[in-house]
Design a protein around this motif. Structure first.
Motif, mmCIF file in Angstrom:
data_model
loop_
_atom_site.group_PDB
_atom_site.id
_atom_site.type_symbol
_atom_site.label_atom_id
_atom_site.label_comp_id
_atom_site.label_asym_id
_atom_site.label_seq_id
_atom_site.Cartn_x
_atom_site.Cartn_y
_atom_site.Cartn_z
ATOM 1 N N THR A 36 61.627 34.638 27.131
ATOM 2 C CA THR A 36 60.440 33.783 27.103
ATOM 3 C C THR A 36 60.912 32.343 27.177
ATOM 4 O OG1 THR A 36 59.198 35.375 25.763
ATOM 5 C CG2 THR A 36 58.423 33.100 25.780
ATOM 6 N N LEU A 37 60.451 31.621 28.192
ATOM 7 C CA LEU A 37 60.920 30.261 28.400
ATOM 8 C C LEU A 37 60.290 29.295 27.394
ATOM 9 C CD1 LEU A 37 61.820 31.716 30.975
ATOM 10 C CD2 LEU A 37 61.175 29.693 32.278
ATOM 11 N N LEU A 38 61.018 28.242 27.076
ATOM 12 C CA LEU A 38 60.569 27.244 26.112
ATOM 13 C C LEU A 38 60.132 25.979 26.827
ATOM 14 C CD1 LEU A 38 63.375 27.609 23.395
ATOM 15 C CD2 LEU A 38 61.108 28.683 23.452
ATOM 16 N N HIS A 39 59.051 25.362 26.322
ATOM 17 C CA HIS A 39 58.564 24.137 26.930
ATOM 18 C C HIS A 39 59.509 22.982 26.642
ATOM 19 C CE1 HIS A 39 55.992 20.445 27.184
ATOM 20 N NE2 HIS A 39 55.732 21.019 28.347
ATOM 21 N N ASP A 40 59.818 22.223 27.684
ATOM 22 C CA ASP A 40 60.669 21.048 27.543
ATOM 23 C C ASP A 40 59.792 19.806 27.449
ATOM 24 O OD1 ASP A 40 62.607 19.122 27.567
ATOM 25 O OD2 ASP A 40 63.359 19.545 29.568
ATOM 26 N N SER A 41 59.206 19.398 28.566
ATOM 27 C CA SER A 41 58.289 18.260 28.580
ATOM 28 C C SER A 41 57.517 18.270 29.886
ATOM 29 C CB SER A 41 59.053 16.932 28.434
ATOM 30 O OG SER A 41 59.932 16.730 29.528
ATOM 31 N N GLY A 42 56.311 17.710 29.862
ATOM 32 C CA GLY A 42 55.532 17.533 31.071
ATOM 33 C C GLY A 42 55.171 18.806 31.808
ATOM 34 N N GLY A 43 55.114 19.942 31.102
ATOM 35 C CA GLY A 43 54.790 21.198 31.753
ATOM 36 C C GLY A 43 55.980 21.942 32.319
ATOM 37 N N PHE A 44 57.198 21.449 32.078
ATOM 38 C CA PHE A 44 58.409 22.144 32.521
ATOM 39 C C PHE A 44 58.904 23.076 31.421
ATOM 40 C CE2 PHE A 44 58.476 18.645 35.547
ATOM 41 C CZ PHE A 44 58.890 19.277 36.715
ATOM 42 N N TYR A 45 59.207 24.319 31.828
ATOM 43 C CA TYR A 45 59.682 25.346 30.897
ATOM 44 C C TYR A 45 61.083 25.789 31.318
ATOM 45 C CZ TYR A 45 54.877 25.558 29.213
ATOM 46 O OH TYR A 45 53.656 25.238 28.666
ATOM 47 N N ALA A 46 62.017 25.797 30.362
ATOM 48 C CA ALA A 46 63.420 26.084 30.663
ATOM 49 C C ALA A 46 63.863 27.372 29.989
ATOM 50 C CB ALA A 46 64.305 24.925 30.209
ATOM 51 N N LEU A 72 61.437 27.334 42.378
ATOM 52 C CA LEU A 72 62.370 27.829 43.379
ATOM 53 C C LEU A 72 63.687 28.065 42.659
ATOM 54 C CD1 LEU A 72 61.598 25.497 46.424
ATOM 55 C CD2 LEU A 72 60.750 27.795 45.960
ATOM 56 N N PHE A 73 64.112 29.323 42.614
ATOM 57 C CA PHE A 73 65.265 29.661 41.778
ATOM 58 C C PHE A 73 66.408 30.228 42.606
ATOM 59 C CE2 PHE A 73 62.369 33.293 41.786
ATOM 60 C CZ PHE A 73 63.205 34.386 42.031
ATOM 61 N N ASN A 74 67.630 30.115 42.048
ATOM 62 C CA ASN A 74 68.828 30.623 42.704
ATOM 63 C C ASN A 74 69.791 31.146 41.648
ATOM 64 O OD1 ASN A 74 70.889 28.373 42.020
ATOM 65 N ND2 ASN A 74 69.098 27.259 42.780
ATOM 66 N N ASN A 75 70.984 31.562 42.051
ATOM 67 C CA ASN A 75 71.915 32.179 41.108
ATOM 68 C C ASN A 75 72.943 31.191 40.564
ATOM 69 O OD1 ASN A 75 73.506 31.845 43.382
ATOM 70 N ND2 ASN A 75 74.601 33.779 43.118
ATOM 71 N N THR A 76 72.644 29.894 40.635
ATOM 72 C CA THR A 76 73.557 28.894 40.082
ATOM 73 C C THR A 76 72.918 28.077 38.963
ATOM 74 O OG1 THR A 76 72.922 27.161 41.668
ATOM 75 C CG2 THR A 76 74.692 28.664 42.329
ATOM 76 N N GLN A 77 71.613 28.236 38.746
ATOM 77 C CA GLN A 77 70.905 27.435 37.750
ATOM 78 C C GLN A 77 70.051 28.322 36.855
ATOM 79 O OE1 GLN A 77 68.699 24.337 39.862
ATOM 80 N NE2 GLN A 77 70.225 24.414 41.487
ATOM 81 N N ARG A 78 69.866 27.887 35.614
ATOM 82 C CA ARG A 78 68.992 28.603 34.688
ATOM 83 C C ARG A 78 67.531 28.474 35.137
ATOM 84 N NH1 ARG A 78 72.892 26.058 31.443
ATOM 85 N NH2 ARG A 78 74.130 27.514 30.187
ATOM 86 N N TRP A 79 66.701 29.350 34.625
ATOM 87 C CA TRP A 79 65.282 29.324 34.967
ATOM 88 C C TRP A 79 64.671 27.965 34.640
ATOM 89 C CZ3 TRP A 79 63.340 32.943 37.929
ATOM 90 C CH2 TRP A 79 63.907 34.230 37.918
ATOM 91 N N ASN A 80 63.875 27.447 35.569
ATOM 92 C CA ASN A 80 63.155 26.190 35.362
ATOM 93 C C ASN A 80 61.804 26.317 36.056
ATOM 94 O OD1 ASN A 80 62.617 23.541 34.591
ATOM 95 N ND2 ASN A 80 63.481 22.705 36.476
ATOM 96 N N ILE A 81 60.738 26.344 35.274
ATOM 97 C CA ILE A 81 59.392 26.601 35.779
ATOM 98 C C ILE A 81 58.489 25.422 35.443
ATOM 99 C CG2 ILE A 81 57.468 28.237 35.802
ATOM 100 C CD1 ILE A 81 60.098 29.569 36.560
ATOM 101 N N HIS A 82 57.649 25.026 36.399
ATOM 102 C CA HIS A 82 56.645 24.003 36.097
ATOM 103 C C HIS A 82 55.265 24.635 36.121
ATOM 104 C CE1 HIS A 82 53.974 20.467 36.748
ATOM 105 N NE2 HIS A 82 54.826 19.926 35.891
ATOM 106 N N VAL A 83 54.469 24.354 35.078
ATOM 107 C CA VAL A 83 53.116 24.893 34.952
ATOM 108 C C VAL A 83 52.135 23.725 34.854
ATOM 109 C CG1 VAL A 83 51.555 26.377 33.645
ATOM 110 C CG2 VAL A 83 54.008 26.921 33.739
#
Length: 301
Positions: free
Chosen positions: A83-93, A40-51
């Motif tokens: 292209t988003l980078l993996h952070d941890s636990g399936g979260f991509y930032a 769930l994204f908005n215009n105040t935060q960077r992309w954050n995706i969980h896979v």
């Protein structure tokens, strides 16, 4: 800073909740696991995706994030933004921030899974014009805190909303030693409403917020009345004095609205053997999950 933290916390709670349930309804054909994408994204935060990956109801494996996925954000013309980078636990930032009224595409692929994608447009911001508050004691001797919230609904489209109220206060509890223990609490209070626009949409949400759309007031100046029960906000032994009250109006996409509505119904009926099964809405092609936009306007009291 506190305001931004509350928004991040609210979205983090939503995404975390989404990433905890990936169960495929049982059928005679046991399907292969599919990718589950949640953002769930908005215009105040960077992309954050969980896979993550889906499980069938007969699969006893643990739910885990997919850590080797390719996650690409593009614009409506197909130009890759990043292209988003993996952070941890399936979260991509990511490093970029979504922009209002722009349509985005997400493409996710991983070894041994069918690739998935989704398209979504970030809605525009709708401002809260005014908020009036007052308290009453109802017929059951309960103290109600009321909010009258005014905003203008755009006429050119159907709009979908989530309304929430965050409060901060000091809570005092009996320590059992003759002294009071105190701690500062940040919470989203549970809202209720008798407004027809909300009741027609079955707008109660599991996190205390309210869902509704503009079918009954499209293009109008809307005054929305909601309330909360003060005594249920905290077991504090001393009266609550709010350090802040933030009224948050989310203008969300249709996909976000449908996901939140069906997810709430699913959670409210979960474990009830007599309830009809509810399939949670997904806009991820070839997979499951939600790629949804939401704009936030906050009125601080």
């Amino acid at each position: 800073m506190l305001l931004n933290f509350k928004h991040i916390l609210l979205f983090a709670v939503i995404v975390t909740a989404m990433s905890c349930e990936k169960i495929i309804p049982f059928s005679s054909d046991i399907t292969e696991p599919k990718l589950v994408v949640n953002s769930l994204f908005n215009n105040t935060q960077r992309w954050n995706i969980h896979v993550s990956k889906s499980l069938s109801v007969i699969d006893n494996a643990e739910l885990t994030g997919v850590e080797n996925a390719s996650v690409i954000i593009s614009d409506s013309a197909g130009n890759i933004i990043e292209t988003l980078l993996h952070d941890s636990g399936g979260f991509y930032a990511g490093g970029t921030i979504p922009q209002t009224n722009k349509t985005y595409r997400i493409d996710v692929s991983a070894n041994n899974f069918t690739s998935v994608y989704a398209l979504e447009t970030l809605p525009k911001n709708i401002a809260i014009l005014a908020v009036d508050t007052f308290s009453i004691i109802n017929s059951d001797n309960e103290k109600e805190l009321h909010f009258d919230i005014e905003f203008i609904d755009p006429s050119e489209e159907t709009n979908y909303y989530i309304l929430g109220v965050d409060v901060g206060f000091w809570e005092f509890k009996d320590s059992g030693t003759g002294f009071l223990d105190s701690s500062f609490k940040d919470t989203t209070i549970t809202l209720y409403s008798n407004d027809q626009a909300i009741n027609n949409n079955e707008g109660k949400n599991i996190d205390g917020t309210i869902l509704f759309e503009d079918l009954l007031f499209n293009g109008q100046n809307k005054n929305l009345s909601v309330y909360s029960y003060i005594q249920y906000i905290s077991p504090s032994v001393l009266p609550i004095t709010f350090d802040y009250i933030n009224v948050n109006l989310f203008n969300v996409s249709q996909a976000t609205y449908l996901y939140k509505k069906t997810y709430s119904i699913h959670q409210n009926t979960s474990g009830n053997p007599f309830a009809q099964a509810v399939q949670v809405y997904s806009n991820i092609t070839n997979g499951f999950g939600i790629f949804g936009g939401a704009q936030i306007d906050t009125f601080s009291l």
